[in-house]
Design an enzyme around this catalytic site. Structure first.
Site, PDB file in Angstrom:
ATOM      1  CE1 TYR A 169     -19.415  29.508 -12.013  1.00  0.00           C
ATOM      2  CE2 TYR A 169     -18.223  28.841 -14.021  1.00  0.00           C
ATOM      3  CZ  TYR A 169     -19.446  29.344 -13.581  1.00  0.00           C
ATOM      4  OH  TYR A 169     -20.704  29.194 -14.360  1.00  0.00           O
ATOM      5  CE  LYS A 173     -21.257  26.658 -11.823  1.00  0.00           C
ATOM      6  NZ  LYS A 173     -22.724  26.684 -11.579  1.00  0.00           N
TER       7      LYS A 173
END
Length: 279
Positions: A169, A173
């Site tokens: 994640y 991002k």
């Protein structure tokens, strides 16, 4: 029926809707989501508030599905606004799914809509404060995440080596922010801007579940110690998105806007430094 300017919202949740409501008046709003029910629910809410909408089921991990979305949107007029608020979190999905959706899918979305965005248009990618918790990564890794052809992204050794959902994640991002920087040149040649927004904890149905769940006490402590002393609201992110997509934001492109109540600042240098052992 005369064709309109078009707003495309990918991910029909609270944050995306907050931005779409602010930029979608008088335009056609395409609500794209992996869930037909989510998209139709959002469309009903917007229709009852006076917006013109259509719905499409879209799988962000599929280039073919994204191209279908581009074609659908162009059928309603000139695409002027792209809002990507879709994604999956570390507790929702596997490493493979997070990387396919959040990292690869966002890169493809920026690439495909950058080919057709209208003059004076604007794009927003909802990233996350989580990407700011990686700290500095080697320049060559940043360059790879920013510039590698989209179909080769998932084969990068640095991506292949990820075996933890939080790390997947965070890298996704960070990649979102870097792809926005890279794509700003192509979008600029069409007279359009593109930026990312990195929210902290924003009160949505999902966040409320987390705050009331088994990890809730930790989240509440973190929010209490951050400089703002609270979580954010979708409308606060919506107002930032509206500014960036308005005439006032025309000189801002290829950059990221952190909106987290000071949580990242405190994570690195303040009372939230204890999180470094778990995040």
């Amino acid at each position: 029926m005369a064709k309109k300017e078009v707003v495309v919202l990918v991910g029909a949740g609270s944050i995306g809707q907050a931005i779409a409501r602010r930029v979608g008046a008088g335009k056609h709003v395409v609500l794209a989501d992996i869930s037909q029910i989510n998209a139709e629910t959002a469309a009903k809410t917007l229709e009852e508030a006076g917006f013109d909408t259509s719905v499409l089921v879209v799988d962000l991990s599929s280039r073919a599905s994204i191209i279908k979305l581009v074609q659908h949107a162009q059928g309603h007029g000139t695409v002027m606004n792209l809002i990507n608020a879709a994604g999956v979190s570390p507790s929702q999905a596997s490493v493979e799914t997070i990387l396919k959706v959040d990292l690869y899918g966002t890169a493809v979305l920026l690439e495909e809509f950058g080919k057709i965005i209208g003059e004076g248009g604007s794009g927003i990618v909802i990233s996350s404060q989580s990407g700011h918790r990686l700290g500095n990564i080697p320049p060559e890794e940043s360059e790879q995440l920013a510039m590698t052809p989209t179909e080769e992204l998932l084969a990068l050794p640095l991506i292949q080596g990820i075996d933890d959902t939080l790390k997947a994640y965070q890298y996704s991002k960070r990649c979102n922010v870097l792809r926005v920087m890279y794509e700003a040149t192509a979008w600029g040649k069409r007279g359009a801007t593109v930026n990312s927004i990195s929210p902290g904890i924003i009160i949505t149905p999902l966040a409320n579940d987390e705050l009331k769940g088994p990890r809730g006490e930790g989240y509440r402590t973190m929010l209490g110690l951050c400089p703002a002393g609270r979580a954010g609201t979708p409308d606060e992110v919506g107002e930032l998105g509206e500014f960036l997509m308005s005439h006032k934001g025309r000189f801002m492109t290829g950059t990221d806007f952190l909106i987290d109540g000071g949580t990242t600042a405190s994570y690195w240098f303040g009372e939230l430094q204890y999180l470094k052992t778990t995040h």
